[in-house]
Enzyme design. Structure first.
Site, PDB file in Angstrom:
ATOM      1  N   HIS A 174       0.936  -1.283   0.119  1.00  0.00           N
ATOM      2  CA  HIS A 174      -0.102  -0.311  -0.001  1.00  0.00           C
ATOM      3  C   HIS A 174       0.888   1.491   0.071  1.00  0.00           C
ATOM      4  O   HIS A 174       1.551   1.519   0.764  1.00  0.00           O
ATOM      5  CB  HIS A 174      -0.737   0.422   1.502  1.00  0.00           C
ATOM      6  N   SER A 175       0.522   2.639  -0.787  1.00  0.00           N
ATOM      7  CA  SER A 175       1.153   3.481  -0.614  1.00  0.00           C
ATOM      8  C   SER A 175       3.357   3.385  -1.284  1.00  0.00           C
ATOM      9  O   SER A 175       3.290   2.517  -1.945  1.00  0.00           O
ATOM     10  CB  SER A 175       0.719   4.515   0.529  1.00  0.00           C
ATOM     11  N   LEU A 176       3.305   4.108  -0.177  1.00  0.00           N
ATOM     12  CA  LEU A 176       4.833   3.517   0.013  1.00  0.00           C
ATOM     13  C   LEU A 176       5.552   2.051   0.038  1.00  0.00           C
ATOM     14  O   LEU A 176       6.617   1.952  -0.459  1.00  0.00           O
ATOM     15  CB  LEU A 176       5.792   4.797   0.904  1.00  0.00           C
TER      16      LEU A 176
END
Length: 668
Positions: A350-352
């Site tokens: 998720h995300s980074l």
């Protein structure tokens, strides 16, 4: 003296010589009443701290039965361990304690529960201790057997419990400052309900999880320790993701479950934030952080700065090593606890976290080789042909005299590369040698490129990216285009899944095919249709296009009827003009196409080999309330994936397709 003892004395002091008729009558009543008594069915609970408050949660029915069988086996409970919650928690029966297996979590108390009372501020029931529950059960048995009620007991906490009848049992709390002589139960505040047996209290007892595990997925979080708007940890969010998947398997893979073709998919969280912030960097940051707007600055230090840490050569290596080593550790532990597991492994970020996984996958090697050996395990496998020992490094720097210091501190070559000036100073290394060491390793990091990437102990089937900034980071790094023939060395599949309002998400496909404009794939609603507001929007768009086409067609016909030339050649030319102009009157794109092409549509565009030649970008359908204000729901959109049925269903569909198992009904 307890009330139970008093009651037993009263029974012993009753008339010792009743008449024969009364005696037989008593025995008859006793037999009839005794047949009404049935032992209580126990259920096992564990205590969890939620919002700084103790909450008792029931084990699922299968785990509770398994614990009860182990308890009643007649063997010594000390040292006996029972796996629960799909093997993610172990219950040490003798200690009455529940421990997490795959991640760090505070141990929780476990209790065999039979009697409950309602809490103070909510409708949750709290179980009595096992010892006092036994006292309550004995008193209840006597009351039912003898048909004598209004039994009064005093708990170890000086609370009063009165059993009026089988359906009315109450609990009074002692008033602070009251004495033994001037206090009666009726004077001790509002009574609280007492219940016997878990079936009589309002609590959801779920069924157990399938024992068979078909696939394992590691989930890596993004910035900060919290993963959603409720500030929950990655463990809690992945628990939601897993729960949604279990429900969807029952509804969308029902035939495969009935035919015993599938079991379930296990999702395990990977935490890298805590190890990163335990390096001492938080203390260093605190010294330079301004005192104003303290909460906002603390939030920034704890979350947003993770992006800058990943761009730092020193902390980037720490993050990469932590993620890879943690996934390898979890994989090894999982195989130890599930020796019969034959399924595949996938990863999700998720995300980074998705960018971290992308970089790790990009730097894997085609052949796993001798990966199971102790030498090659975890983060000791280095790329770029790096095989120089620490002793040789120090000899090259003319610092061999400090080798014994590093050996004493158990600092090897990889650990020394991660040491800061402060770390070296605490080990007693003088200033000059410190500068030499730091400069040497910094120069080698720059010459080796973005970092040294550990090798994973498995080859992932699919890489799922949720709300991912991969495209943006690749562009900022100077990569304008991804070669269509490029694919991950050890991972065959890649899906980039995002919400249309997610401010952190970026597309991947335009980097593979930069000269062609096309929409991402629209993820179907898990109920098999588009959301109603999208259907309405498309309907209105089609209606407007039809009205415009009909109006233009009528005007064109009327005008040509007035100016039509009688010559046949001109009529044929006009007919050709009408046929050529017909496509121009159609809408430029299908209604709702800006949200994405339907998954069932054939996509003629080739998007390279990152996902085995199939589409990569997948966009969720926004909810009706979200469409009113995109900016208002931007942050929520970035954190929506954990409880999104549409996201989870797409993940399950892609995973089970690799095993030749498909949805009961294809979604459109």
């Amino acid at each position: 003296m307890s009330s139970v003892t008093s009651h037993q004395e009263q029974l012993s002091q009753s008339d010792p010589s009743p008449s024969p008729s009364s005696c037989s009558s008593f025995e008859l009543i006793d037999m009839d009443a005794g047949s009404l008594y049935e032992p209580v069915s126990p259920h096992w609970f564990y205590c969890k701290i939620i919002d700084s408050k103790e909450t008792w949660i029931p084990f699922n029915s299968e785990d509770s039965q398994q614990l009860e069988e182990a308890y009643g086996s007649g063997e010594d409970c000390n040292g006996k361990v029972v796996p629960t919650d799909g093997g993610r928690y172990d219950v040490h029966l003798g200690e009455r304690t529940r421990y997490a297996v795959y991640w760090e979590e505070q141990a929780s108390e476990v209790r065999r529960c039979t009697w409950f009372y309602k809490g103070d501020k909510d409708n949750r029931y709290v179980p009595y201790s096992e010892s006092f529950s036994q006292v309550l059960e004995k008193t209840y048995m006597l009351a039912v057997t003898l048909d004598e009620w209004k039994k009064k007991l005093e708990s170890p906490n000086r609370e009063i419990i009165i059993l009026h009848n089988p359906k009315l049992m109450v609990h009074y709390q002692p008033i602070t400052g009251s004495d033994e002589w001037g206090s009666t139960p009726s004077e001790q505040g509002r009574p609280r309900t007492v219940k016997r047996g878990v079936e009589n209290i309002s609590v959801d007892v779920h069924g157990g999880e399938p024992l068979q595990i078909d696939h394992l997925v590691f989930v890596v979080h993004g910035i900060g320790p919290a993963c959603d708007l409720r500030f929950r940890s990655i463990v809690q969010c992945v628990n939601d993701f897993r729960s949604v998947s279990l429900n969807l398997l029952q509804t969308h893979f029902k035939k495969a479950q009935e035919n015993h073709q599938i079991g379930r998919v296990e999702f395990l969280p990977v935490n890298w934030h805590s190890p990163l912030h335990s390096t001492g960097v938080d203390v260093d940051l605190q010294r330079i952080t301004l005192p104003s707007i303290n909460r906002l600055r603390h939030f920034t230090n704890d979350t947003i700065l993770d992006v800058f840490f990943y761009n730092s050569p020193t902390y980037c290596q720490t993050i990469v090593d932590t993620v890879a080593s943690e996934m390898n550790r979890l994989y090894t532990l999982f195989l130890q606890r599930n020796p019969n597991f034959k399924g595949g492994v996938s990863i999700a970020g998720h995300s980074l976290g998705s960018l971290i996984l992308f970089d790790i996958l990009t730097n894997q090697k085609d052949s796993l080789g001798d990966i199971d050996s102790e030498k090659d395990s975890l983060n000791t496998i280095m790329g770029h042909g790096d095989s120089v020992t620490l002793e040789e490094d120090l000899k090259k720097l003319q610092l061999s005299e400090f080798l014994t210091v590093f050996e004493k501190e158990k600092v090897d070559k990889e650990a020394l590369a991660l040491c800061t000036d402060r770390d070296l100073q605490e080990m007693g290394i003088p200033l000059g040698p410190r500068k030499k060491i730091i400069n040497y390793f910094q120069g080698r990091r720059e010459s080796l490129g973005p970092g040294r990437y550990p090798r994973l102990r498995y080859q992932p089937e699919i890489f799922f990216a949720f709300g991912s900034p991969i495209g943006m980071f690749l562009t900022v790094r100077g990569l304008k285009r991804i070669d269509p023939s490029y694919r991950f060395p050890t991972c065959r599949g890649f899906l980039n899944i995002y919400h249309p309002f997610d401010p952190v998400a970026y597309r991947i496909e335009p980097m593979v095919v930069p000269g062609v404009e096309f929409e991402p794939m629209l993820i179907p609603h898990h109920k098999g249709r588009k959301r109603m507001h999208l259907e309405l929007r498309e309907g209105l768009s089609r209606m407007g296009a039809d009205l415009r086409n009909n109006l233009l067609g009528s005007l064109r016909t009327a005008w040509k009827s007035l100016t039509r030339a009688p010559h046949p050649a001109l009529q044929a030319a006009e007919a050709a003009e009408e046929a050529a102009a017909e496509p121009e009157s159609c809408p430029e794109k299908a209604a709702g196409a800006h949200r994405g092409a339907a998954v069932g549509d054939t996509a003629p565009v080739s998007v390279g080999m990152l996902n085995r030649g199939q589409r990569i970008d997948y966009v969720l359908q926004e909810k009706p309330i979200e469409s009113f204000n995109e900016y208002l729901f931007a942050l929520q959109s970035h954190l929506c994936y954990w409880e999104s049925e549409d996201t989870v269903l797409l993940v399950l569909k892609e995973i089970y397709q690799t095993q030749g198992i498909f949805l009961d009904q294809p979604l459109q």
